[in-house]
Write an enzyme that holds these catalytic residues in place. Structure first.
Site, PDB file in Angstrom:
ATOM      1  N   GLY A  10      29.089  40.209  42.856  1.00 27.65           N
ATOM      2  CA  GLY A  10      29.610  41.544  42.605  1.00 27.65           C
ATOM      3  C   GLY A  10      29.834  41.761  41.122  1.00 27.65           C
ATOM      4  O   GLY A  10      29.846  40.817  40.328  1.00 27.65           O
ATOM      5  N   GLY A  12      32.168  44.016  38.085  1.00 32.30           N
ATOM      6  CA  GLY A  12      33.352  44.797  37.774  1.00 32.30           C
ATOM      7  C   GLY A  12      33.264  45.333  36.362  1.00 32.30           C
ATOM      8  O   GLY A  12      32.231  45.202  35.686  1.00 32.30           O
ATOM      9  N   ASP A 127      48.864  45.729  45.170  1.00 26.65           N
ATOM     10  CA  ASP A 127      47.600  46.355  45.539  1.00 26.65           C
ATOM     11  C   ASP A 127      47.082  45.798  46.869  1.00 26.65           C
ATOM     12  O   ASP A 127      45.898  45.504  47.007  1.00 26.65           O
ATOM     13  CB  ASP A 127      46.551  46.151  44.434  1.00 26.65           C
TER      14      ASP A 127
END
Length: 323
Positions: A10, A12, A127
């Site tokens: 992934g 970011g 979060d």
């Protein structure tokens, strides 16, 4: 270096997450490869260092993702996390749809263990959401992503800065009021509601008599007054929603998971070469000694011999510790 990098898992804002493997033990890791330039330019270094510290503390719980090692090159910092290959709770909910109460209770109980461990260490996650609950090959779950975590939140300490994801943020944080660990329990209530109803927003019509225990715990977790919110106000483990739970068995991973998922794989396997990434970054950025000093103390290893690098690695990708 005993690490062999495979492909990108992934991306970011500050770099990539890459699948890596220890060539001796064949153990796999999810390695965050973060550009120093991005951290220094965006003044986000503090968040990365918080996550770096928290991840070293989470090894005390089976329900929290922890870091096995960290090191740095001239251009990057690298943080090696345990690799959980079956995606996250959000993906599980997308594939399975709303869960039956027993399945939701299982995941909720494991999350309680992780959340309480964080709070015992004075850490507020801030979060919590399904995307930050990873699923292991065994079917058990672990809380991850501590980039927004707050440390040293013991006793009556409060904070007032905003953090989190819309839909999971507690009302006191939304109102920019003082808050404490109760914000995590509100987010947890949203997650239970989402697991059972498929919706983040609570609505009483989505519950029936068979889900009355779930309805009760959700309402107590979503109380607007944080002082009256379950988890802070009373022992959440004693709520009737969890009356069938053997907490000793949960803590020791002896409760069979309701779902065993297949390992997830990226649609496009993009290879990753640390030397090439390092060289490309060096074309546009030359960190000063002052810049490098900001990352002093970053490197560590919970593994005895994995980062056997100083005499075996050459070139731009050699791990370094600023003087």
């Amino acid at each position: 270096m005993r690490l062999r990098f495979h492909h990108v898992l992934g991306r970011g804002a500050y770099g990539e997450v890459v699948l890596a493997e220890d060539t001796v033990t064949c153990q796999r890791y999810a390695v965050k490869v973060i550009r120093k330039r991005a951290l220094l330019a965006e003044v986000e270094l503090a968040d990365v260092m918080v996550e770096h510290r928290v991840l070293q503390l989470t090894s005390g719980s089976r329900f929290l993702v922890h870091a096995e090692f960290a090191f740095q090159t001239k251009m990057h910092v690298l943080l090696g996390l345990e690799y959980l290959s079956c995606g996250d709770l959000d993906q599980l909910l997308q594939s399975k749809g709303p869960l039956d109460v027993n399945s939701a209770r299982f995941y909720a109980a494991e999350m309680v263990c992780g959340i309480q461990h964080l709070h015992t260490m004075g850490i507020i996650h801030r979060d919590l959401k399904p995307e930050n609950i990873l699923v292991a090959e065994t079917g058990h779950v672990k809380i991850t992503d501590f980039g927004l975590a707050l440390e040293n939140m013991y006793g009556d300490r409060t904070a007032n800065d905003y953090a989190g994801t819309e839909g999971y943020v507690a009302p006191e944080m939304d109102a920019r009021e003082e808050y404490n660990a109760a914000v995590d329990w509100f987010s947890f209530g949203v997650i239970i509601n989402q697991m059972i109803t498929g919706e983040r927003k609570y609505h009483h019509k989505l519950f029936n008599e068979s889900t009355s225990g779930a309805k009760s715990i959700i309402l107590q977790l979503l109380k607007r007054n944080p002082a009256k919110r379950l988890g802070v106000n009373r022992d959440i483990r004693k709520h009737r929603f969890f009356q069938q739970i053997d907490w000793i068995s949960v803590e020791s991973l002896r409760v069979p998971p309701p779902h065993i998922l297949e390992s997830s794989k990226p649609e496009h396997l993009e290879p990753f070469h640390l030397d090439a990434v390092e060289a490309a970054e060096a074309k546009d950025f030359r960190p000063s000694p002052k810049d490098q000093a900001m990352f002093r103390g970053f490197s560590f290893s919970n593994l005895k011999t994995l980062l056997d690098t100083s005499s075996k690695t050459t070139g731009a990708s050699s791990p370094t510790e600023p003087p």
